[in-house]
Write a protein that holds these residues in place. Structure first.
Motif, mmCIF file in Angstrom:
data_model
loop_
_atom_site.group_PDB
_atom_site.id
_atom_site.type_symbol
_atom_site.label_atom_id
_atom_site.label_comp_id
_atom_site.label_asym_id
_atom_site.label_seq_id
_atom_site.Cartn_x
_atom_site.Cartn_y
_atom_site.Cartn_z
ATOM 1 N N ARG A 112 0.394 -0.772 0.226
ATOM 2 C CA ARG A 112 -0.252 0.240 0.203
ATOM 3 C C ARG A 112 1.180 1.936 0.124
ATOM 4 O O ARG A 112 1.906 1.404 0.662
ATOM 5 C CB ARG A 112 -1.105 0.004 1.442
ATOM 6 C CG ARG A 112 -1.953 -1.386 1.444
ATOM 7 C CD ARG A 112 -2.882 -1.099 2.358
ATOM 8 N NE ARG A 112 -3.940 -1.573 1.933
ATOM 9 C CZ ARG A 112 -5.224 -1.149 2.445
ATOM 10 N NH1 ARG A 112 -5.217 -0.133 2.859
ATOM 11 N NH2 ARG A 112 -6.009 -1.362 2.063
ATOM 12 N N SER A 135 1.013 7.541 3.261
ATOM 13 C CA SER A 135 0.337 8.596 3.036
ATOM 14 C C SER A 135 2.022 9.648 2.622
ATOM 15 O O SER A 135 2.248 10.999 1.708
ATOM 16 C CB SER A 135 0.776 9.760 4.491
ATOM 17 O OG SER A 135 1.003 9.649 5.175
ATOM 18 N N ASP A 141 -6.264 5.355 -5.412
ATOM 19 C CA ASP A 141 -6.896 5.096 -3.842
ATOM 20 C C ASP A 141 -5.036 4.724 -2.898
ATOM 21 O O ASP A 141 -3.943 4.491 -4.003
ATOM 22 C CB ASP A 141 -7.704 3.618 -3.827
ATOM 23 C CG ASP A 141 -7.313 2.397 -4.929
ATOM 24 O OD1 ASP A 141 -5.629 2.406 -5.555
ATOM 25 O OD2 ASP A 141 -7.987 2.330 -5.743
ATOM 26 N N ASP A 142 -4.977 3.098 -2.085
ATOM 27 C CA ASP A 142 -3.747 3.132 -1.933
ATOM 28 C C ASP A 142 -3.165 2.480 -2.551
ATOM 29 O O ASP A 142 -1.625 1.600 -2.225
ATOM 30 C CB ASP A 142 -4.043 2.153 -0.645
ATOM 31 C CG ASP A 142 -4.251 3.107 0.579
ATOM 32 O OD1 ASP A 142 -4.381 4.104 0.540
ATOM 33 O OD2 ASP A 142 -4.273 2.636 2.129
ATOM 34 N N HIS A 143 -3.474 1.420 -4.033
ATOM 35 C CA HIS A 143 -2.803 0.716 -4.877
ATOM 36 C C HIS A 143 -2.441 1.090 -6.360
ATOM 37 O O HIS A 143 -2.433 0.317 -7.157
ATOM 38 C CB HIS A 143 -3.889 -0.580 -5.213
ATOM 39 C CG HIS A 143 -3.756 -1.679 -2.982
ATOM 40 N ND1 HIS A 143 -2.489 -1.874 -2.601
ATOM 41 C CD2 HIS A 143 -4.757 -1.496 -2.187
ATOM 42 C CE1 HIS A 143 -3.049 -2.104 -1.892
ATOM 43 N NE2 HIS A 143 -3.633 -2.532 -1.544
ATOM 44 N N ARG A 145 2.347 9.438 -1.297
ATOM 45 C CA ARG A 145 0.816 9.811 -1.740
ATOM 46 C C ARG A 145 1.292 11.195 -1.787
ATOM 47 O O ARG A 145 1.475 12.146 -2.638
ATOM 48 C CB ARG A 145 -0.489 9.945 -0.693
ATOM 49 C CG ARG A 145 -0.704 8.046 -1.166
ATOM 50 C CD ARG A 145 -1.837 8.242 0.273
ATOM 51 N NE ARG A 145 -3.257 8.470 0.014
ATOM 52 C CZ ARG A 145 -3.882 7.838 -0.527
ATOM 53 N NH1 ARG A 145 -3.986 6.619 -0.518
ATOM 54 N NH2 ARG A 145 -5.345 8.380 -0.947
#
Length: 177
Positions: free
Chosen positions: A2, A5, A44-46, A8
Protein backbone atom coordinates in the motif's frame (compact mmCIF):
# COMPACT_ATOMS: atom_id res chain seq x y z
CA UNK A 1 1.87 -3.14 -0.94
CA UNK A 2 0.00 0.00 0.00
CA UNK A 3 1.16 3.50 -0.80
CA UNK A 4 1.68 5.29 2.52
CA UNK A 5 0.92 8.97 3.09
CA UNK A 6 4.59 9.90 2.48
CA UNK A 7 4.45 8.24 -0.96
CA UNK A 8 1.10 9.81 -1.77
CA UNK A 9 2.39 13.25 -0.75
CA UNK A 10 5.56 12.96 -2.82
CA UNK A 11 3.58 11.89 -5.91
CA UNK A 12 0.95 14.62 -5.46
CA UNK A 13 3.48 17.45 -5.53
CA UNK A 14 5.46 16.34 -8.58
CA UNK A 15 5.48 18.16 -11.92
CA UNK A 16 7.21 15.30 -13.74
CA UNK A 17 8.29 11.69 -13.62
CA UNK A 18 9.95 9.12 -15.87
CA UNK A 19 7.80 6.32 -17.29
CA UNK A 20 9.42 3.05 -18.29
CA UNK A 21 7.49 0.55 -20.41
CA UNK A 22 8.47 -2.71 -22.04
CA UNK A 23 8.34 -3.18 -25.82
CA UNK A 24 6.72 -6.30 -27.28
CA UNK A 25 10.25 -7.58 -28.06
CA UNK A 26 11.26 -7.15 -24.40
CA UNK A 27 13.31 -3.97 -24.62
CA UNK A 28 12.85 -1.13 -22.12
CA UNK A 29 11.51 2.21 -23.29
CA UNK A 30 11.87 5.30 -21.10
CA UNK A 31 10.02 8.56 -21.47
CA UNK A 32 9.76 11.78 -19.47
CA UNK A 33 6.21 12.79 -18.52
CA UNK A 34 5.44 16.25 -17.23
CA UNK A 35 2.50 18.43 -16.34
CA UNK A 36 1.25 20.80 -13.68
CA UNK A 37 1.81 20.00 -10.02
CA UNK A 38 -0.48 17.14 -9.04
CA UNK A 39 -1.14 15.80 -12.55
CA UNK A 40 -0.44 12.27 -11.30
CA UNK A 41 -3.38 11.33 -9.12
CA UNK A 42 -3.36 8.76 -6.32
CA UNK A 43 -6.79 7.17 -6.76
CA UNK A 44 -6.34 4.87 -3.75
CA UNK A 45 -3.58 3.02 -1.86
CA UNK A 46 -2.92 0.78 -4.87
CA UNK A 47 -3.76 2.89 -7.92
CA UNK A 48 -2.21 5.86 -9.72
CA UNK A 49 -3.58 7.61 -12.80
CA UNK A 50 -2.82 10.54 -15.09
CA UNK A 51 -4.23 12.13 -18.20
CA UNK A 52 -2.08 11.24 -21.20
CA UNK A 53 -1.41 14.54 -22.96
CA UNK A 54 -1.25 14.71 -26.74
CA UNK A 55 2.33 14.78 -27.90
CA UNK A 56 4.39 13.68 -30.85
CA UNK A 57 1.77 11.16 -32.07
CA UNK A 58 4.22 8.23 -31.83
CA UNK A 59 2.23 6.36 -29.13
CA UNK A 60 5.24 4.24 -28.13
CA UNK A 61 4.42 4.16 -24.41
CA UNK A 62 0.71 3.59 -24.97
CA UNK A 63 1.48 0.85 -27.51
CA UNK A 64 3.83 -0.83 -25.05
CA UNK A 65 1.17 -0.59 -22.33
CA UNK A 66 -1.41 -2.12 -24.66
CA UNK A 67 1.02 -4.93 -25.52
CA UNK A 68 1.93 -5.95 -21.98
CA UNK A 69 1.19 -3.29 -19.40
CA UNK A 70 4.29 -3.57 -17.23
CA UNK A 71 5.55 -0.13 -16.19
CA UNK A 72 7.90 1.57 -13.78
CA UNK A 73 7.43 5.17 -12.68
CA UNK A 74 10.42 7.06 -11.30
CA UNK A 75 9.64 10.16 -9.21
CA UNK A 76 12.38 12.44 -7.87
CA UNK A 77 11.77 15.24 -5.39
CA UNK A 78 14.96 17.26 -5.75
CA UNK A 79 14.54 19.69 -2.83
CA UNK A 80 14.21 16.81 -0.34
CA UNK A 81 16.55 14.50 -2.30
CA UNK A 82 13.89 11.78 -2.26
CA UNK A 83 13.12 9.29 -4.98
CA UNK A 84 10.32 6.80 -5.37
CA UNK A 85 10.18 3.94 -7.85
CA UNK A 86 6.73 2.51 -8.53
CA UNK A 87 6.23 -0.76 -10.38
CA UNK A 88 2.89 -1.85 -11.72
CA UNK A 89 0.58 -2.86 -14.50
CA UNK A 90 -0.92 -0.06 -16.56
CA UNK A 91 -3.87 0.22 -18.87
CA UNK A 92 -4.88 2.91 -21.34
CA UNK A 93 -8.48 4.11 -21.13
CA UNK A 94 -9.90 6.30 -23.87
CA UNK A 95 -11.59 9.44 -22.55
CA UNK A 96 -14.94 8.37 -24.01
CA UNK A 97 -14.71 4.97 -22.25
CA UNK A 98 -14.58 6.59 -18.80
CA UNK A 99 -15.32 10.31 -19.13
CA UNK A 100 -15.73 10.79 -15.37
CA UNK A 101 -12.23 9.47 -14.68
CA UNK A 102 -10.73 11.53 -17.49
CA UNK A 103 -12.43 14.71 -16.25
CA UNK A 104 -11.22 14.00 -12.70
CA UNK A 105 -7.63 13.62 -13.94
CA UNK A 106 -7.75 17.00 -15.65
CA UNK A 107 -8.47 18.73 -12.32
CA UNK A 108 -5.34 19.59 -10.33
CA UNK A 109 -4.72 21.80 -7.28
CA UNK A 110 -3.73 24.76 -9.51
CA UNK A 111 -6.89 24.54 -11.63
CA UNK A 112 -7.89 22.64 -14.73
CA UNK A 113 -5.30 21.23 -17.14
CA UNK A 114 -5.68 22.87 -20.54
CA UNK A 115 -3.33 20.56 -22.48
CA UNK A 116 -5.17 18.35 -24.97
CA UNK A 117 -5.71 14.79 -23.78
CA UNK A 118 -7.74 11.94 -25.23
CA UNK A 119 -6.92 9.13 -22.83
CA UNK A 120 -6.10 8.23 -19.25
CA UNK A 121 -3.41 5.90 -18.01
CA UNK A 122 -4.21 3.94 -14.87
CA UNK A 123 -1.50 2.04 -13.00
CA UNK A 124 -2.22 -0.77 -10.55
CA UNK A 125 0.70 -0.55 -8.13
CA UNK A 126 2.38 -3.89 -7.46
CA UNK A 127 5.53 -2.69 -5.67
CA UNK A 128 7.50 0.42 -4.85
CA UNK A 129 10.84 1.39 -3.42
CA UNK A 130 12.30 4.51 -1.83
CA UNK A 131 16.05 4.29 -1.56
CA UNK A 132 19.40 6.04 -1.39
CA UNK A 133 19.42 9.81 -1.74
CA UNK A 134 23.20 10.14 -1.55
CA UNK A 135 23.83 11.36 -5.12
CA UNK A 136 20.67 13.36 -5.72
CA UNK A 137 21.72 16.98 -6.10
CA UNK A 138 19.14 19.36 -4.57
CA UNK A 139 17.37 21.53 -7.11
CA UNK A 140 14.75 24.17 -6.41
CA UNK A 141 12.07 25.77 -8.55
CA UNK A 142 12.18 29.53 -8.98
CA UNK A 143 9.06 30.10 -6.84
CA UNK A 144 10.63 28.21 -3.93
CA UNK A 145 13.89 30.17 -4.23
CA UNK A 146 11.93 33.44 -4.34
CA UNK A 147 10.14 32.47 -1.12
CA UNK A 148 13.43 31.51 0.55
CA UNK A 149 15.23 34.75 -0.29
CA UNK A 150 12.28 37.14 0.14
CA UNK A 151 13.17 38.10 3.76
CA UNK A 152 16.77 38.84 2.75
CA UNK A 153 15.67 40.80 -0.31
CA UNK A 154 13.33 42.87 1.86
CA UNK A 155 16.13 43.49 4.41
CA UNK A 156 18.48 44.55 1.61
CA UNK A 157 15.91 46.98 0.17
CA UNK A 158 15.34 48.47 3.64
CA UNK A 159 19.11 48.69 4.30
CA UNK A 160 19.73 50.42 0.96
CA UNK A 161 16.95 52.92 1.67
CA UNK A 162 18.46 53.62 5.11
CA UNK A 163 21.93 54.08 3.58
CA UNK A 164 20.57 56.64 1.09
CA UNK A 165 18.79 58.43 3.92
CA UNK A 166 21.98 58.57 6.02
CA UNK A 167 24.09 59.65 3.03
CA UNK A 168 21.66 62.51 2.42
CA UNK A 169 21.87 63.46 6.10
CA UNK A 170 25.71 63.38 6.00
CA UNK A 171 25.73 65.55 2.86
CA UNK A 172 23.36 68.00 4.57
CA UNK A 173 25.62 68.15 7.67
CA UNK A 174 28.73 68.66 5.51
CA UNK A 175 27.08 71.56 3.68
CA UNK A 176 26.21 73.15 7.01
CA UNK A 177 29.70 72.74 8.49
Amino acid sequence: MRLASEHRGLIAKQRHFYLATVTPSGWPYLQHRGGPRGFVHVLDDHTLAFADFDGNEQFVSTGNIDAGGRVAMFFVDYPTRTRLKVFGTARVIAAEEDPDLHERLLDVPGGRIKSPSRRSIVVDVEAFDMNCRKYIVPRFEREAVDRMIAPYRDDLIAANARIKELEARVAELERGA
